[in-house]
Design a protein around this motif. Structure first.
Motif, short mmCIF file in Angstrom:
data_model
loop_
_atom_site.label_atom_id
_atom_site.label_comp_id
_atom_site.label_asym_id
_atom_site.label_seq_id
_atom_site.Cartn_x
_atom_site.Cartn_y
_atom_site.Cartn_z
N CYS A 56 -20.44 41.15 -7.87
CA CYS A 56 -19.68 40.07 -8.50
C CYS A 56 -18.18 40.32 -8.36
O CYS A 56 -17.42 39.42 -8.01
CB CYS A 56 -20.06 39.93 -9.96
N TRP A 57 -17.77 41.53 -8.64
CA TRP A 57 -16.34 41.85 -8.54
C TRP A 57 -15.87 41.79 -7.10
O TRP A 57 -14.75 41.34 -6.83
CB TRP A 57 -16.04 43.20 -9.17
N ILE A 60 -15.39 38.11 -6.28
CA ILE A 60 -14.15 37.59 -6.86
C ILE A 60 -12.95 38.03 -6.02
O ILE A 60 -12.04 37.24 -5.74
CB ILE A 60 -14.00 38.04 -8.33
N SER A 64 -11.03 35.05 -4.02
CA SER A 64 -9.67 34.67 -4.42
C SER A 64 -8.74 34.55 -3.23
O SER A 64 -7.97 33.60 -3.12
CB SER A 64 -9.12 35.69 -5.41
N VAL A 111 -20.75 33.95 -6.69
CA VAL A 111 -19.46 34.38 -7.23
C VAL A 111 -18.34 34.09 -6.24
O VAL A 111 -17.24 33.72 -6.64
CB VAL A 111 -19.52 35.86 -7.63
N SER A 115 -15.33 31.73 -7.61
CA SER A 115 -14.00 32.33 -7.76
C SER A 115 -12.88 31.41 -7.27
O SER A 115 -11.72 31.63 -7.62
CB SER A 115 -13.93 33.67 -7.01
#
Length: 144
Positions: A56-57, A60, A64, A111, A115
């Motif tokens: 997930c991170w 993101i 982004s 995700v 994002s």
């Protein structure tokens, strides 16, 4: 229209943009929770379940940069529609009951799509606002 350059203050439609920003993010949190329960039900190890959170991170981080650059070159509303429809499709993809690696891939792609929603909505609001009201309007929308 106003005498300050012909633009409205930018508050019109802010509630709609706030809802568009809140609901997909809340749905994503629920989706990740369901995915963790699903992986546990498959008998996945705690390491695999934790990998879902790590992905997930990563999504993101990658998303982004990707969506910020694309929103400068493409129509923001069309790109926002693609992100919302793609995010909904990834949510429905859980119904296919994928294997653990497939589930992790779905989490990453979802995700990655989600994002981009907030930055594009903020860019839309920025374009709607006058110079005098831009900072205040973006602050209000970001607080959501």
């Amino acid at each position: 229209m106003t005498a300050r350059g012909g633009m409205v203050s930018g508050r019109k439609g802010m509630l709609g943009l706030a809802i568009l920003m809140m609901f997909p993010i809340a749905a994503d949190e629920a989706y990740r929770f369901l995915m963790q329960l699903y992986l546990k039900g498959l008998g996945a190890s705690p390491l695999v379940i934790a990998l879902g959170t790590s992905l997930c991170w990563l999504g993101i981080f990658v998303g982004s940069a990707l969506w910020g650059g694309l929103s400068d070159r493409r129509t923001k509303r069309a790109l926002l529609a693609v992100l919302l429809v793609g995010g909904a499709a990834m949510m429905l993809s859980l119904a296919t009951l994928p294997s653990a690696p497939g589930a992790l891939g779905l989490v990453f792609v979802r995700v990655l799509l989600i994002s981009g929603i907030a930055p594009i909505i903020l860019a839309i609001q920025s374009n709607r606002s006058t110079l005098e009201d831009r900072g205040r309007n973006l602050s209000i929308l970001s607080a959501v």
